[in-house]
Every structure is written in C-alpha cells, then in structure tokens.
Enzyme design. Structure first.
Site, short mmCIF file in Angstrom:
data_model
loop_
_atom_site.label_atom_id
_atom_site.label_comp_id
_atom_site.label_asym_id
_atom_site.label_seq_id
_atom_site.Cartn_x
_atom_site.Cartn_y
_atom_site.Cartn_z
N SER A 43 0.90 32.97 -37.09
CA SER A 43 1.12 31.67 -36.45
C SER A 43 0.89 31.72 -34.94
CB SER A 43 2.55 31.18 -36.72
OG SER A 43 2.83 30.00 -35.99
N LEU A 44 0.24 30.70 -34.42
CA LEU A 44 0.03 30.58 -32.98
C LEU A 44 1.18 29.86 -32.29
CD1 LEU A 44 -3.77 29.59 -32.93
CD2 LEU A 44 -2.74 31.87 -32.77
N LYS B 295 9.99 22.73 -45.81
CA LYS B 295 10.15 21.46 -45.12
C LYS B 295 11.04 20.47 -45.87
CE LYS B 295 5.90 21.49 -42.38
NZ LYS B 295 4.69 20.74 -42.00
N TYR C 33 -6.67 23.05 -38.17
CA TYR C 33 -7.01 23.44 -36.79
C TYR C 33 -7.38 24.91 -36.66
CZ TYR C 33 -2.40 25.60 -35.97
OH TYR C 33 -1.29 26.40 -36.03
N ASP D 188 5.42 16.14 -37.13
CA ASP D 188 4.05 16.15 -37.64
C ASP D 188 3.43 14.75 -37.56
OD1 ASP D 188 3.90 18.86 -38.29
OD2 ASP D 188 4.72 18.56 -40.30
N GLY E 158 -8.34 19.25 -35.68
CA GLY E 158 -6.90 19.31 -35.92
C GLY E 158 -6.08 19.78 -34.74
N ALA F 26 -2.46 14.42 -50.43
CA ALA F 26 -1.16 13.73 -50.45
C ALA F 26 0.01 14.70 -50.36
CB ALA F 26 -1.04 12.88 -51.72
N GLY F 27 -0.23 15.89 -49.80
CA GLY F 27 0.85 16.85 -49.60
C GLY F 27 1.67 16.52 -48.37
N GLY F 28 2.36 17.54 -47.84
CA GLY F 28 3.24 17.30 -46.69
C GLY F 28 2.50 16.80 -45.47
N ALA F 29 1.36 17.42 -45.15
CA ALA F 29 0.58 16.98 -43.99
C ALA F 29 0.03 15.58 -44.23
CB ALA F 29 -0.55 17.96 -43.71
#
Length: 299
Positions: free
Chosen positions: A18-19, A74, A230, A110, A251, A135-138
């Site tokens: 993770s950044l 989440k 992204y 988000d 992104g 249609a997921g979390g994002a």
C-alpha cells in the site's frame, strides 16, 4: 499524545504494497505533524477478516487518532463501531474510523474522493446518462458520488447482475426511483451507445488483473471515461479511450482526495490535494521503475 504527533494506520488484507503510509506521512509532515501510519495486515498477522474488531481495539489502545479500513473489512467493521456518518450509513461501507473520545465513528471518504476527483479532473462534463461498470465497494461509493453530483440516469452493470440490481435498488431508495438501473455486463455496448460517460470500477487493468474491461470499439469521442484503478495510473482502458478521442480521468484523484479527507478527519488540519497528487505520481513512478528493474514495489 502531543499536539504535533499523529498515530494512524490501515487495517486490511494484503496491504504490504500500500502507498497509503507514504502518502499520509508525507502530507502530514507538510502540515507540521509527525505522523506514523502503521499497516495492520491480516495476512502478515495470520488473522481472519473477522478480527477487525480486535485490531480496532488495539489501534485505539495504542493512542491512534483513527485508522483507514480496506478490503475485506469495510463492512465487517461496522458492528464494532459506535456510530456512522450519514454517508457511510447510506453506502453501507466504512473506509475511515475516527476515535473520538470513547467513541469509534465510521466514515466513508471513498465517495467524496471520487466526487472531488471527478469535479477537479473532468470539469463540466455532461452528466445526463452515465454507465458504471462494477457494483462492488468502489462502485457503490462512485455511484453515491455520481447521483449526488446530479447524474440523471445511472446504469449499474456488473458480472453479477443481481448485485448490480441490489445496488441500483438501494440507490433508488436514496436518490429517487428510476435514477439508477442495474443490469448485466452484456448490456454494456447498448448502454454506452447512449451514454455521456463511463466510470470503470472493476479490478481489470490492475497489475494483478491485466487487460481491458470492454472492446475499444465501444468507445467514441463524445464519451468521457473515469477510472477507479490507480495502480497503474495509466491503464489499458485509459490508453484505449484517449486513442478514441475520449476525455479521461485516471484513478489518482480519487485515491488522493479520499486520503486527504481521511487525514483531515484524523488531524483536524486541511491537507493539500494538489500536493498529494504530485506525491502519488512520484510514488507510482518509482514503483513502476522498481518493478521494471526487479526492485519490487514501493511499500
């Protein structure tokens, strides 16, 4: 904890690359804060996703101002919270938890990250008819943002048509019947032919999921295209869209704006998204160079 010291972190699975730590810590320094952003990686800790409540309690005991939460926690984190922001409650997902005295309050940055990134990156684009692929979390967060911005008709398409239908029904209850309709990916060509814009919210195009989510022939110059992905910033979809004459948005702005809002919630200070976007581009560039040279990914 002294006023200029900020302890935060991230709970999730497989978050070693993770950044977020570098992004948060560097911007915090710009704001005069000494920030330590710690990964609580379920994989490294050999813990199930259901342990999110224990990790939340640990983070609070360590004096952290809060934590970010990512896949697969989440939704699982919600029963362990004392309250939700209105948007987190509406979306049904939390990516930021703020410890406020004895309370742990869940937020969703988000959706506002996508909203702010779209407004800044594609100003003035038409919003009458938009297609959301995924249609997921994002996707749910992006859908909330799109309808909040005034999209008139949102077609939510997913490989799981039932999931798309459930999201569309929830959006309709929130924003008005008929403003969102769910469907299968097979409808994509038909929907895009009459759309102003496309928002892509599936993993296709990430390093781990290479490829295009649709045939390039479906794209036309009048269509704008926005990515959730992204990493990389330059996806095959964006390259194909630009080649067809589309206005595009990578992104990065969503990643930066959601992080900026989370940092604001943690610290009470106002981050600079433009500065954070430059830093993200630098981090992603270093990561790409490292991968090509065999040095691995920036963590």
């Amino acid at each position: 904890m002294s006023q200029d010291r900020l302890l935060t972190g991230l709970i999730g699975a497989g978050i070693g690359p993770s950044l977020s730590p570098a992004l948060h810590e560097r911007e915090a320094r710009e704001l005069g804060l000494d920030c330590t952003y710690t990964r609580f990686d379920l994989d490294e800790l050999d813990l199930p996703a259901e342990a999110v409540g224990d990790l939340l309690a640990r983070a609070r005991a360590e004096g952290r101002a809060g934590v970010n939460v990512t896949h697969p926690c989440k939704q699982l984190v919600i029963p362990h919270l004392d309250g939700l922001s209105p948007d987190a409650a509406a979306i049904g997902a939390v990516n930021t938890v703020v410890f406020d005295g004895d309370r742990a309050v869940g937020h969703n940055t988000d959706w506002s990250g996508f909203r702010d990134g779209l407004v800044a990156g594609l100003p003035g684009v038409p919003l009458d008819r938009v297609v959301l692929l995924g249609a997921g979390g994002a996707g749910a967060a992006a859908a909330h943002a799109l309808l909040s911005l005034g999209v008139g008709s949102l077609a939510v398409l997913d490989v799981d048509a039932a999931r798309a239908a459930r999201l569309a029904d929830a959006l309709g209850a929130r924003f008005g019947t008929g403003r969102a309709r769910g469907g299968a990916v097979a409808e994509l060509g038909h929907r895009l032919a009459a759309a102003d814009g496309l928002v892509h919210a599936t993993p296709v195009g990430m390093a781990e999921h290479p490829g295009l989510p649709l045939p390039p022939a479906m794209l036309r110059p009048e269509l704008w295209v926005a990515e959730i992905v992204y990493r990389p910033l330059e996806t095959p979809l964006l390259r194909a869209a630009r080649a067809r004459g589309c206005r595009t948005l990578d992104g990065g702005p969503m990643a930066v704006h959601q992080a900026a809002e989370a940092l604001r919630l943690f610290s009470g200070r106002e981050p600079d998204p433009a500065r954070m976007l430059r830093h993200l581009a630098e981090l992603v560039g270093v990561e790409a160079a490292g991968a090509e040279g065999g040095a691995g990914r920036v963590a």
